[in-house]
Scaffold this active site. Sequence first.
Site, PDB file in Angstrom:
ATOM      1  N   GLU A  41       0.826  -1.204   0.000  1.00  0.00           N
ATOM      2  CA  GLU A  41       0.000   0.000   0.000  1.00  0.00           C
ATOM      3  C   GLU A  41       0.868   1.265   0.000  1.00  0.00           C
ATOM      4  O   GLU A  41       0.560   2.247  -0.670  1.00  0.00           O
ATOM      5  CB  GLU A  41      -0.932   0.003   1.216  1.00  0.00           C
ATOM      6  CG  GLU A  41      -2.050  -1.012   1.154  1.00  0.00           C
ATOM      7  CD  GLU A  41      -1.582  -2.417   1.519  1.00  0.00           C
ATOM      8  OE1 GLU A  41      -0.420  -2.562   1.971  1.00  0.00           O
ATOM      9  OE2 GLU A  41      -2.365  -3.370   1.342  1.00  0.00           O
ATOM     10  N   PRO A  80       9.410 -15.511   0.346  1.00  0.00           N
ATOM     11  CA  PRO A  80       8.203 -15.527   1.189  1.00  0.00           C
ATOM     12  C   PRO A  80       7.648 -14.127   1.411  1.00  0.00           C
ATOM     13  O   PRO A  80       8.391 -13.132   1.411  1.00  0.00           O
ATOM     14  CB  PRO A  80       8.689 -16.125   2.513  1.00  0.00           C
ATOM     15  CG  PRO A  80      10.008 -16.752   2.191  1.00  0.00           C
ATOM     16  CD  PRO A  80      10.591 -15.960   1.065  1.00  0.00           C
ATOM     17  N   ARG A  81       6.354 -14.069   1.606  1.00  0.00           N
ATOM     18  CA  ARG A  81       5.715 -12.783   1.905  1.00  0.00           C
ATOM     19  C   ARG A  81       6.261 -12.203   3.206  1.00  0.00           C
ATOM     20  O   ARG A  81       6.437 -10.995   3.332  1.00  0.00           O
ATOM     21  CB  ARG A  81       4.197 -12.973   1.980  1.00  0.00           C
ATOM     22  CG  ARG A  81       3.430 -11.711   2.369  1.00  0.00           C
ATOM     23  CD  ARG A  81       1.938 -11.924   2.234  1.00  0.00           C
ATOM     24  NE  ARG A  81       1.164 -10.840   2.813  1.00  0.00           N
ATOM     25  CZ  ARG A  81       0.928  -9.669   2.232  1.00  0.00           C
ATOM     26  NH1 ARG A  81       1.442  -9.426   1.046  1.00  0.00           N
ATOM     27  NH2 ARG A  81       0.211  -8.746   2.822  1.00  0.00           N
ATOM     28  N   GLU A 100      13.560  -6.001  -1.914  1.00  0.00           N
ATOM     29  CA  GLU A 100      14.405  -6.399  -3.034  1.00  0.00           C
ATOM     30  C   GLU A 100      13.673  -7.265  -4.055  1.00  0.00           C
ATOM     31  O   GLU A 100      14.305  -8.039  -4.782  1.00  0.00           O
ATOM     32  CB  GLU A 100      15.649  -7.126  -2.524  1.00  0.00           C
ATOM     33  CG  GLU A 100      16.624  -6.218  -1.800  1.00  0.00           C
ATOM     34  CD  GLU A 100      18.018  -6.810  -1.727  1.00  0.00           C
ATOM     35  OE1 GLU A 100      18.955  -6.157  -2.238  1.00  0.00           O
ATOM     36  OE2 GLU A 100      18.167  -7.917  -1.173  1.00  0.00           O
ATOM     37  N   ASN A 119       0.162  -9.692  -5.456  1.00  0.00           N
ATOM     38  CA  ASN A 119       0.105  -8.687  -6.522  1.00  0.00           C
ATOM     39  C   ASN A 119       0.911  -9.158  -7.736  1.00  0.00           C
ATOM     40  O   ASN A 119       2.131  -9.312  -7.654  1.00  0.00           O
ATOM     41  CB  ASN A 119       0.678  -7.371  -5.989  1.00  0.00           C
ATOM     42  CG  ASN A 119       0.605  -6.251  -7.003  1.00  0.00           C
ATOM     43  OD1 ASN A 119       0.093  -6.426  -8.102  1.00  0.00           O
ATOM     44  ND2 ASN A 119       1.125  -5.095  -6.633  1.00  0.00           N
ATOM     45  N   PRO A 120       0.262  -9.375  -8.893  1.00  0.00           N
ATOM     46  CA  PRO A 120       0.990  -9.834 -10.082  1.00  0.00           C
ATOM     47  C   PRO A 120       1.587  -8.703 -10.907  1.00  0.00           C
ATOM     48  O   PRO A 120       2.221  -8.959 -11.933  1.00  0.00           O
ATOM     49  CB  PRO A 120      -0.105 -10.539 -10.881  1.00  0.00           C
ATOM     50  CG  PRO A 120      -1.335  -9.731 -10.592  1.00  0.00           C
ATOM     51  CD  PRO A 120      -1.191  -9.287  -9.152  1.00  0.00           C
ATOM     52  N   LEU A 121       1.382  -7.465 -10.503  1.00  0.00           N
ATOM     53  CA  LEU A 121       1.811  -6.348 -11.335  1.00  0.00           C
ATOM     54  C   LEU A 121       3.328  -6.225 -11.409  1.00  0.00           C
ATOM     55  O   LEU A 121       3.881  -5.905 -12.466  1.00  0.00           O
ATOM     56  CB  LEU A 121       1.202  -5.047 -10.816  1.00  0.00           C
ATOM     57  CG  LEU A 121      -0.313  -4.930 -10.998  1.00  0.00           C
ATOM     58  CD1 LEU A 121      -0.855  -3.746 -10.222  1.00  0.00           C
ATOM     59  CD2 LEU A 121      -0.663  -4.808 -12.480  1.00  0.00           C
TER      60      LEU A 121
END
Length: 439
Positions: free
Chosen positions: A67, A269-270, A312, A337-339
């Site tokens: 965000e 990992p997230r 990174e 998020n695939p962007l």
Amino acid sequence: MTALARIGLAAYRWAGIIGYPAAGLVLRARAMRGKEDRARLSERLGHAAFERPHGPLVWVHAASVGEMMAITALMRELRRSQINVLLTTGTVTSAEIAWQRLKNEVIHQFVPLDLGPAVRRFLDHWQPDLAITVESEIWPSTLMELHQRQIPQILVNARLSDRSHARWQRHPAVAQSLFSKLSLVVAQSDVDAERFRDLGAWPVTVSGNIKVDTDAPPCDQAALSTYERQIGHRKTWAAISTAEGEEKLAAMVHRALRASMGQLSIVVPRHPDRCDEIETMLVAQGLTVARRSRNDAVTPQTDILLGDTIGEMGLYLRLTEIAFVGRSLYQGGGGGNPLEPAVLGCAVLAGPHVENFRETYQALVRNGAARMVRDAEMLAKGVHYLMNEHLVRHKMADAGMEAVQQMRGALTTTMKVLEPYTNPLTVKARLEPQQAAGE
């Protein structure tokens, strides 16, 4: 407001007041687990670390890194208009990224807990002229306090997941009371807009997803060159923003392809704080792991490059042309998020549970830039196919970059609909002396 809604919100406020004395203990316990910055716990109780600068000030709240990065361009537009920006975030990671990238542009504080005393102390000090919240952060005490002080609160890049919408629908009177206090909602999609209207928000407009308008994630060029030299001609793929359980599936994919492909798998990992246990799991499966945080070299024997650093993603994605986006293979994940992989020229793979980015995935799939997989077996077949079919891979990558370009424009739309709120602050800024952020 119905009597039931009044009772519910009053109970929430009183619970916050009663629970406030114990908040310090809770925060210290979270700090011991790495969930809070021990040196800045007082900010979570509403205490300020800086003086309020002169002139107009907009409070921007972004819950986490994604965000915050989405709203960066908007904050810079405000600063160009000489409007002070106070940025609050809720995670240690987001605070570190804010310091790295925005320290000379905005004032950063941790967001106060949604407890009456903390919120009032925070607002008493900062006295924002406008509050802008990103995506779906709705905190009752904060929203009611802003409304009482007649400070407009605007929700930008707003979205409501299936789960959140259903939860609010179970309490329609409370939802109506809270959402009606928003001055404006700028939604990501028509579906999101309808959901906010259904819950009582008005006015509501649609901008698209401003994350599409963010720049490609940056990259340490020296580190990129080093890894490219170490990887050499090996094929690669990445599993990014993975949730618990998806790293084990990535290991299964790696083992299934290793004999024939000899590939390097990149796992990001997230939540990097899980990487110790992830490494233990990978090693137990007989895999050789190099960790970015240790500057481990990638050798021909390395199976997994474990991306356990903050900020990174641009580095990891530039090391591959195939990216599986996690939080998508298990029910309730919502999807990552695939962007970022799309804008960096990666063919995108994802599981079926991507409701948090439904419209984005629909656009990518429609353009031929993304493919959905059901399980580890289908993921392994997809990775294997894309590694071998370079024309298909490059076609998907080109389609992704084209789809992103087609989706751009949300930031311009958002700034336009904010003008009735920001233009008076721009005029005010020109009439009052300014201070640099953080002074």
